[in-house]
Design a protein around this motif. Structure first.
Motif, PDB file in Angstrom:
ATOM      1  N   UNK A  45       0.755  -1.314  -0.064  1.00 18.39           N
ATOM      2  CA  UNK A  45      -0.089   0.113   0.107  1.00 18.39           C
ATOM      3  C   UNK A  45       0.629   1.273  -0.150  1.00 18.39           C
ATOM      4  N   UNK A  46       2.216   0.931   0.430  1.00 18.18           N
ATOM      5  CA  UNK A  46       3.013   2.385   0.201  1.00 18.18           C
ATOM      6  C   UNK A  46       4.501   1.801   0.390  1.00 18.18           C
ATOM      7  N   UNK A  47       5.314   2.978   0.096  1.00 12.19           N
ATOM      8  CA  UNK A  47       6.687   2.576  -0.165  1.00 12.19           C
ATOM      9  C   UNK A  47       7.485   3.912   0.365  1.00 12.19           C
ATOM     10  N   UNK A  48       8.569   3.732   1.041  1.00 16.97           N
ATOM     11  CA  UNK A  48       9.693   5.151   1.379  1.00 16.97           C
ATOM     12  C   UNK A  48      10.922   4.816   1.143  1.00 16.97           C
ATOM     13  N   UNK A  49      11.451   5.530   0.944  1.00 17.48           N
ATOM     14  CA  UNK A  49      13.181   5.369   0.628  1.00 17.48           C
ATOM     15  C   UNK A  49      13.918   6.564   1.608  1.00 17.48           C
TER      16      UNK A  49
ATOM     17  N   UNK B 212       6.781   7.800  -0.350  1.00 15.01           N
ATOM     18  CA  UNK B 212       7.614   9.076   0.341  1.00 15.01           C
ATOM     19  C   UNK B 212       9.190   9.027   0.104  1.00 15.01           C
ATOM     20  N   UNK B 213       9.815   9.975  -0.048  1.00 17.56           N
ATOM     21  CA  UNK B 213      11.193   9.800  -0.064  1.00 17.56           C
ATOM     22  C   UNK B 213      11.799  11.037   1.003  1.00 17.56           C
ATOM     23  N   UNK B 214      12.686  10.506   1.766  1.00 18.18           N
ATOM     24  CA  UNK B 214      13.194  11.295   2.813  1.00 18.18           C
ATOM     25  C   UNK B 214      14.725  11.815   2.656  1.00 18.18           C
TER      26      UNK B 214
END
Length: 308
Positions: A148-152, A228-230
């Motif tokens: 449902x989601x992914x972040x790096x 999201x990207x951090x």
């Protein structure tokens, strides 16, 4: 495996008396990617899964000392899974198969809904996680989960851009540590896959995103999920410590990714910018760190994605 057992003991102590980490081995011959770690919520109340991948060359155990994401997840009935891809910068077929085997086991062992997954990774781990999510969404029948989601977390998601930056770093020959990294990575990639410019199709298959659209547009598969990207966008630190300008930083490609997703209509695509938040567990100041993620806020985001 003795040193892994010792490290695991200290991890259990660090995670806390109310929590424990379980090591689940699926392939005893593979000491890096043949197992995964699980931090299970109290009373096995698993309402979702957060899958985390560490950086290049790191073991799954290295995740927990650098971030409190697993602690926040535990308090919110979210199962945390730690899996390492080893000395890989890209999602090749070998690690893809190992990762799939792990996630299939997670679904079956913990009786989790395959649509209750959010994935994230640090550095190369984020690059690999992002590409894996794209594949899950592109051909769902081939994979055990539907994220449902992914972040790096400060991940180099464009290998072609990364290569160009490394070549420039080597040519400038100014920062010893930056040059050493650039030479090591380019030599490693060359040995495994050749030069990206001469093997575009091979690299494009493993690469999650490219600034050059001619090398692929895998991002189209992300248009309906949370991304999201951090980054700790401390350009001054990079200039002073690595002699590298903004054009060669990981956030250049990730900001383009988010922009393309926004243009595609993805209102859940976010570029999370921080400044001065990057610190390693040993106290070292470094913008390339897990700590740039606000753990409580991130888990709140995960809960929202999972519909908790």
């Amino acid at each position: 495996m003795k040193h892994f057992s010792i490290l695991l003991f200290f991890l259990i102590c660090q995670i806390g008396s109310s929590q424990s980490v379980e090591k689940i081995v699926l392939d005893e011959e593979d000491e890096t990617s043949g197992y995964y770690l699980a931090v299970v919520p109290a009373e096995n109340k698993v309402e979702g899964v957060l899958v985390l991948l560490p950086g290049f060359g790191q073991q799954a155990e290295t995740i927990f000392p650098e971030t409190k994401l697993h602690k926040e997840a535990y308090e919110n009935n979210i199962l945390t899974i730690g899996f390492a891809a080893g000395s890989r910068l890209l999602l090749n077929e070998e690690i893809q198969e190992k990762f799939t085997k792990v996630l299939k086991d997670v679904v079956e062992r913990f009786s989790v809904d395959k649509e209750k997954f959010v994935m994230g990774g640090f550095s190369a781990g984020g690059t690999i996680a992002l590409r894996y999510v794209e594949l899950c969404l592109e051909t769902p029948e081939k994979y055990p989960i539907q994220p449902k989601g992914v972040f790096v977390v400060d991940s180099p998601i464009d290998v072609f851009r990364l290569w160009e930056g490394f070549e420039e770093t080597i040519k400038n020959d100014k920062s010893e540590i930056a040059v050493q990294e650039a030479k090591y990575v380019t030599e490693l990639l060359t040995t495994r896959y050749g030069n990206p410019a001469e093997n575009v199709s091979m690299y494009a298959k493993m690469n999650p995103f490219s600034m050059n659209r001619e090398y692929g547009e895998h991002e189209v598969h992300l248009k309906n999920i949370a991304v999201r990207t951090y980054h700790d966008v401390d350009i001054s630190w990079r200039l002073q410590n690595r002699y590298q300008s903004a054009k060669n930083q990981n956030f250049m490609a990730t900001s383009e990714l988010i922009n393309r997703l926004l243009i595609l209509g993805n209102e859940k695509a976010e570029f999370i910018q921080t400044l001065g938040t990057g610190y390693r567990s040993n106290g070292e100041r470094h913008p390339h760190s897990w700590s740039i993620v606000d753990e409580a806020e991130c888990i709140g985001w995960v809960k929202n994605i999972l519909g908790k």
